[in-house]
Enzyme design. Structure first.
Site, short mmCIF file in Angstrom:
data_model
loop_
_atom_site.label_atom_id
_atom_site.label_comp_id
_atom_site.label_asym_id
_atom_site.label_seq_id
_atom_site.Cartn_x
_atom_site.Cartn_y
_atom_site.Cartn_z
N CYS A 114 0.84 -1.20 0.00
CA CYS A 114 0.00 0.00 0.00
C CYS A 114 0.88 1.26 0.00
CB CYS A 114 -0.97 -0.04 1.18
SG CYS A 114 -2.34 1.15 1.03
N HIS A 170 -3.58 -5.26 0.11
CA HIS A 170 -3.01 -5.74 1.36
C HIS A 170 -2.98 -7.27 1.37
CE1 HIS A 170 -2.87 -1.95 3.69
NE2 HIS A 170 -3.83 -1.60 2.84
N GLU A 196 -1.79 -9.21 3.57
CA GLU A 196 -2.06 -9.72 4.92
C GLU A 196 -3.56 -9.76 5.23
OE1 GLU A 196 -2.07 -5.29 5.55
OE2 GLU A 196 -1.04 -6.72 4.25
#
Length: 203
Positions: free
Chosen positions: A79, A183, A185
């Site tokens: 990001c 993202h 994650e």
């Protein structure tokens, strides 16, 4: 050892847990020396470009990150960690980035039926073959949350694109530099696979 750069912004813990979940060894650090000693660098982030650059500078991390990337150390930017690779951002007035990739960061200008920020699941169309994308299908879904996007001057940096009112660059793949606007994650199975592929790349 992967240096996970802690500059006071972003979801450091969730990124650390995701990397550890796929077998990575992580050091959350604010130390330029640890960044230089590490085998790879991960820089995540949520927030404003200017604050990110300011915090990295104040903590003495900016030059260490930039120098190690230029030396060829594997880097994964997530990001905001992708956006700071560029020459400049127009967020809250023009602000200089690391200038490792020529281009700018600009705000979405979209039809009224598109909400800003771009938030939620969207697909990524791959533009390159890479070990980072091993066993990940083209047009896989990843999780996004952002109001600004990168505009590289040269197309050879573009690893993937996404459609949201316009087609924008959502992934950078170039030599030792990997970066995602989404993202990993927060992107469940495909995101964890991408992080696992990054670990395999640096071993």
């Amino acid at each position: 050892m992967i240096a996970l750069v802690d500059y006071g912004m972003g979801n450091i813990r969730s990124v650390s847990k995701a990397i550890e979940a796929v077998g990575g060894e992580v050091s959350i650090t604010q130390s330029p020396e640890e960044i230089r000693k590490a085998k790879a660098i991960v820089l995540p982030g949520v927030g404003a470009f200017r604050d990110c650059m300011s915090n990295l500078t104040e903590l003495g991390l900016l030059e260490a990150v930039r120098e190690e990337i230029l030396k060829g150390k594997p880097y994964l930017g997530i990001c905001l960690g992708m956006q700071i690779l560029f020459t400049e951002s127009e967020e809250f007035g023009m602000c200089k980035g690391l200038d490792l990739i020529k281009g700018k960061v600009t705000r979405f200008k979209l039809p009224q039926d598109y909400k800003i920020p771009h938030m939620g699941w969207n697909t990524v169309i791959f533009k390159k073959k890479s070990k980072l994308l091993s066993e990940i299908s083209d047009n896989s879904y990843f999780y996004f949350v952002h109001s600004y996007y990168v505009v590289p001057e040269e197309s050879n940096f573009v690893g993937g694109v996404t459609e949201y009112g316009i087609e924008f660059t959502s992934m950078i793949i170039y030599e030792n530099i990997f970066a995602t606007q989404f993202h990993p994650e927060k992107s469940q199975k495909m995101g964890l696979k991408l992080l696992s592929n990054f670990i395999q790349f640096i071993q």
